[in-house]
Design a protein around this motif. Structure first.
Motif, PDB file in Angstrom:
ATOM      1  N   GLN A  41       0.823  -1.196   0.000  1.00  0.00           N
ATOM      2  CA  GLN A  41       0.000   0.000   0.000  1.00  0.00           C
ATOM      3  C   GLN A  41       0.868   1.261   0.000  1.00  0.00           C
ATOM      4  OE1 GLN A  41      -2.499  -0.625   3.433  1.00  0.00           O
ATOM      5  NE2 GLN A  41      -4.078  -1.684   2.256  1.00  0.00           N
ATOM      6  N   GLN A  42       1.980   1.225   0.734  1.00  0.00           N
ATOM      7  CA  GLN A  42       2.900   2.368   0.738  1.00  0.00           C
ATOM      8  C   GLN A  42       3.461   2.605  -0.662  1.00  0.00           C
ATOM      9  OE1 GLN A  42       5.678   1.110   3.729  1.00  0.00           O
ATOM     10  NE2 GLN A  42       4.507   2.016   5.414  1.00  0.00           N
ATOM     11  N   TYR A  43       3.775   1.529  -1.351  1.00  0.00           N
ATOM     12  CA  TYR A  43       4.301   1.653  -2.710  1.00  0.00           C
ATOM     13  C   TYR A  43       3.252   2.262  -3.640  1.00  0.00           C
ATOM     14  CZ  TYR A  43       6.384   0.349  -7.197  1.00  0.00           C
ATOM     15  OH  TYR A  43       6.903   0.386  -8.468  1.00  0.00           O
ATOM     16  N   LEU A  44       2.008   1.851  -3.483  1.00  0.00           N
ATOM     17  CA  LEU A  44       0.937   2.414  -4.300  1.00  0.00           C
ATOM     18  C   LEU A  44       0.801   3.920  -4.078  1.00  0.00           C
ATOM     19  CD1 LEU A  44      -2.125  -0.029  -4.218  1.00  0.00           C
ATOM     20  CD2 LEU A  44      -0.718   0.596  -6.176  1.00  0.00           C
ATOM     21  N   MET A  45       0.915   4.343  -2.833  1.00  0.00           N
ATOM     22  CA  MET A  45       0.719   5.752  -2.527  1.00  0.00           C
ATOM     23  C   MET A  45       1.788   6.635  -3.157  1.00  0.00           C
ATOM     24  SD  MET A  45      -2.103   6.099  -1.116  1.00  0.00           S
ATOM     25  CE  MET A  45      -1.906   7.855  -0.823  1.00  0.00           C
ATOM     26  N   TYR A  46       2.953   6.079  -3.474  1.00  0.00           N
ATOM     27  CA  TYR A  46       3.998   6.871  -4.131  1.00  0.00           C
ATOM     28  C   TYR A  46       3.682   7.102  -5.607  1.00  0.00           C
ATOM     29  CZ  TYR A  46       8.555   8.482  -5.688  1.00  0.00           C
ATOM     30  OH  TYR A  46       9.565   9.231  -6.230  1.00  0.00           O
ATOM     31  N   PHE A  47       2.681   6.408  -6.122  1.00  0.00           N
ATOM     32  CA  PHE A  47       2.355   6.522  -7.543  1.00  0.00           C
ATOM     33  C   PHE A  47       2.021   7.965  -7.928  1.00  0.00           C
ATOM     34  CE2 PHE A  47      -0.869   6.141 -11.042  1.00  0.00           C
ATOM     35  CZ  PHE A  47       0.019   5.692 -12.016  1.00  0.00           C
ATOM     36  N   GLY A  48       1.395   8.712  -7.020  1.00  0.00           N
ATOM     37  CA  GLY A  48       1.079  10.103  -7.314  1.00  0.00           C
ATOM     38  C   GLY A  48       2.319  10.932  -7.579  1.00  0.00           C
ATOM     39  N   GLN A  49       3.366  10.722  -6.764  1.00  0.00           N
ATOM     40  CA  GLN A  49       4.618  11.443  -6.978  1.00  0.00           C
ATOM     41  C   GLN A  49       5.292  10.987  -8.268  1.00  0.00           C
ATOM     42  OE1 GLN A  49       6.121  14.006  -5.228  1.00  0.00           O
ATOM     43  NE2 GLN A  49       7.480  13.975  -7.003  1.00  0.00           N
ATOM     44  N   PHE A  50       5.192   9.696  -8.568  1.00  0.00           N
ATOM     45  CA  PHE A  50       5.769   9.160  -9.794  1.00  0.00           C
ATOM     46  C   PHE A  50       5.133   9.825 -11.018  1.00  0.00           C
ATOM     47  CE2 PHE A  50       5.870   5.855 -13.166  1.00  0.00           C
ATOM     48  CZ  PHE A  50       7.250   5.709 -13.281  1.00  0.00           C
ATOM     49  N   LEU A  51       3.799   9.968 -10.985  1.00  0.00           N
ATOM     50  CA  LEU A  51       3.121  10.650 -12.080  1.00  0.00           C
ATOM     51  C   LEU A  51       3.525  12.121 -12.149  1.00  0.00           C
ATOM     52  CD1 LEU A  51      -0.550   9.273 -11.992  1.00  0.00           C
ATOM     53  CD2 LEU A  51       1.166   8.878 -13.759  1.00  0.00           C
ATOM     54  N   TYR A  72       4.026   0.833 -13.662  1.00  0.00           N
ATOM     55  CA  TYR A  72       4.535   1.137 -12.322  1.00  0.00           C
ATOM     56  C   TYR A  72       4.515  -0.093 -11.419  1.00  0.00           C
ATOM     57  CZ  TYR A  72       4.717   3.428  -7.721  1.00  0.00           C
ATOM     58  OH  TYR A  72       5.056   3.802  -6.436  1.00  0.00           O
ATOM     59  N   ILE A  73       3.431  -0.856 -11.447  1.00  0.00           N
ATOM     60  CA  ILE A  73       3.342  -2.011 -10.553  1.00  0.00           C
ATOM     61  C   ILE A  73       4.280  -3.139 -10.976  1.00  0.00           C
ATOM     62  CG2 ILE A  73       0.963  -1.511  -9.904  1.00  0.00           C
ATOM     63  CD1 ILE A  73       0.155  -3.852 -11.757  1.00  0.00           C
ATOM     64  N   ASN A  74       4.809  -3.064 -12.189  1.00  0.00           N
ATOM     65  CA  ASN A  74       5.752  -4.086 -12.640  1.00  0.00           C
ATOM     66  C   ASN A  74       7.213  -3.678 -12.484  1.00  0.00           C
ATOM     67  OD1 ASN A  74       4.272  -6.467 -13.769  1.00  0.00           O
ATOM     68  ND2 ASN A  74       3.250  -4.858 -14.925  1.00  0.00           N
ATOM     69  N   LEU A  75       7.481  -2.438 -12.069  1.00  0.00           N
ATOM     70  CA  LEU A  75       8.867  -2.015 -11.875  1.00  0.00           C
ATOM     71  C   LEU A  75       9.615  -2.889 -10.865  1.00  0.00           C
ATOM     72  CD1 LEU A  75       8.689   1.895 -11.944  1.00  0.00           C
ATOM     73  CD2 LEU A  75       9.594   0.358 -13.703  1.00  0.00           C
ATOM     74  N   PRO A  76       8.983  -3.322  -9.750  1.00  0.00           N
ATOM     75  CA  PRO A  76       9.709  -4.178  -8.807  1.00  0.00           C
ATOM     76  C   PRO A  76      10.152  -5.508  -9.406  1.00  0.00           C
ATOM     77  CG  PRO A  76       7.805  -3.201  -7.743  1.00  0.00           C
ATOM     78  CD  PRO A  76       7.671  -2.910  -9.211  1.00  0.00           C
ATOM     79  N   ASN A  77       9.570  -5.911 -10.529  1.00  0.00           N
ATOM     80  CA  ASN A  77       9.954  -7.166 -11.182  1.00  0.00           C
ATOM     81  C   ASN A  77      11.114  -6.988 -12.147  1.00  0.00           C
ATOM     82  OD1 ASN A  77       7.631  -8.218  -9.931  1.00  0.00           O
ATOM     83  ND2 ASN A  77       6.365  -7.690 -11.697  1.00  0.00           N
ATOM     84  N   SER A  78      11.541  -5.747 -12.370  1.00  0.00           N
ATOM     85  CA  SER A  78      12.539  -5.458 -13.395  1.00  0.00           C
ATOM     86  C   SER A  78      13.935  -5.347 -12.785  1.00  0.00           C
ATOM     87  CB  SER A  78      12.172  -4.153 -14.123  1.00  0.00           C
ATOM     88  OG  SER A  78      13.234  -3.747 -14.952  1.00  0.00           O
TER      89      SER A  78
END
Length: 351
Positions: A194-204, A245-251
């Protein structure tokens, strides 16, 4: 103890069922080999549910009730089958599609509902299915117990009713101005995910797209909503970025990039934190497999994109340090992460 009386109907081979002084309006044929009865009188049906499955099995192999007052569907059909050592509850929710006015399609409703269902409804003891095009069926198998089956039947119905309400809420919130994605995370790693999801706004924001994000828990799922501040930013574009974004941890390739770009360092730090938390929670599982499982999106729109996306074959390069290091597009099993494009976008913002 359950005591059922069968009162013969004059000039008929059938009888009326009487339980605790209450008579059911539906005639019953005692001569049938398969002891099935559809209760028509709610008071009688509620009364028999107060007894245990073993007691009911002394008289019936199956009992049925049609709930026409269910607030969720046009009709709820309840089938309870009794066996030697167990019983199962089958709920059939019927929807009249000619009166369907929800603002979203019935197919979309089915997809989101299935994504919200707890994992227990995809196992050997329970099933989710669509019998015909307008009927949603759920089945739950339980062992015999000495307590009233009413507890199990009502709890099952209440849980599914809540999930259907949540499905309506989720789809209704997917307007032209915002969308909601539904995630199911294992409890042990739900917080870092959930913490990782919340950073998505900053990523955008680093990509030049300003949005508002909210995250809340409903039932067994995490609902993540995104609303762009600029209405000209297309929803489909943001959904595509979320998929990436949700696939970056797999890269592995993305995590190995060494670049002083502030935005890149920050997103890498968030990816590293997520992966480290998953490693701690699943020490015996390979990090990549655990990450894929943890970040598998239940949202029907994105999931369709993941499974039907055609892997791009062409190579693409972007210089990290001019003339010295370059990186190429990374291909995963079900996705493609365009690392050069990420660097281009982020570098435009922070050059």
């Amino acid at each position: 103890m359950l005591d059922i009386k069968f009162v013969p109907i004059k000039d008929s081979k059938k009888s009326y069922i009487v339980i605790d002084g209450h008579k059911d309006a539906e005639p019953y044929d005692e001569n049938n080999t398969y002891r099935e009865h559809r209760f028509q009188t709610k008071e009688v049906y509620d009364t028999i549910l107060n007894y245990s499955s073993r007691e009911i099995y002394e008289y019936f192999d199956e009992i049925i009730y049609y709930d026409l007052e269910n607030p969720i569907a046009s009709e709820l059909s309840i089938f309870i089958h009794f066996y030697e050592m167990s019983f199962d509850i089958n709920l059939n929710y019927s929807f009249y599609l000619n009166a369907w006015d929800k603002g979203f399609t019935f197919d979309n409703f089915l997809s989101v509902l299935e994504s919200l269902l707890p994992d227990k409804y995809n196992g050997e003891d329970s099933k989710f299915l669509v019998d015909v095009e307008n009927v949603v069926g759920l089945n739950l198998i339980l062992p015999y117990t000495s307590d009233s089956i009413s507890l199990h039947v009502r709890a099952f119905i209440e849980e599914i009713n809540s999930l259907i309400k949540l499905t309506y809420l989720t789809l209704s919130a997917n307007s032209e101005d915002s969308f909601i994605s539904v995630f199911k995370f294992p409890e042990s790693i739900k917080t870092p995910c959930q913490q990782y999801l919340m950073y998505f706004g900053q990523f955008l924001s680093d990509l030049g797209i300003e949005v508002e994000t909210t995250l809340k828990e409903q039932a067994h799922s995490t609902l993540f909503s995104v609303t762009p501040k600029d209405k000209d930013d297309a929803m489909e574009k943001i959904k595509d970025v979320l998929e990436m974004y949700i696939n970056l941890p797999n890269s592995d390739a993305f995590n190995r990039i060494n670049n002083p770009n502030v935005a890149l360092i920050q997103i890498q730090a968030n990816v590293m934190h997520l992966n480290s938390q998953i490693m701690l929670a699943h020490a015996t599982i390979q990090m990549k497999d655990a990450t894929i499982e943890a970040l598998k999106i239940s949202n029907y729109q994105i999931q369709q994109q993941l499974y039907h996306q055609e892997i791009q074959k062409e190579e693409d390069e972007e210089a990290v340090i001019d003339g010295i290091i370059s990186v190429k597009k990374y291909d995963g099993q079900w996705f493609s992460v365009n690392i050069p494009e990420i660097l281009r976008k982020l570098k435009r913002k922070f050059k």
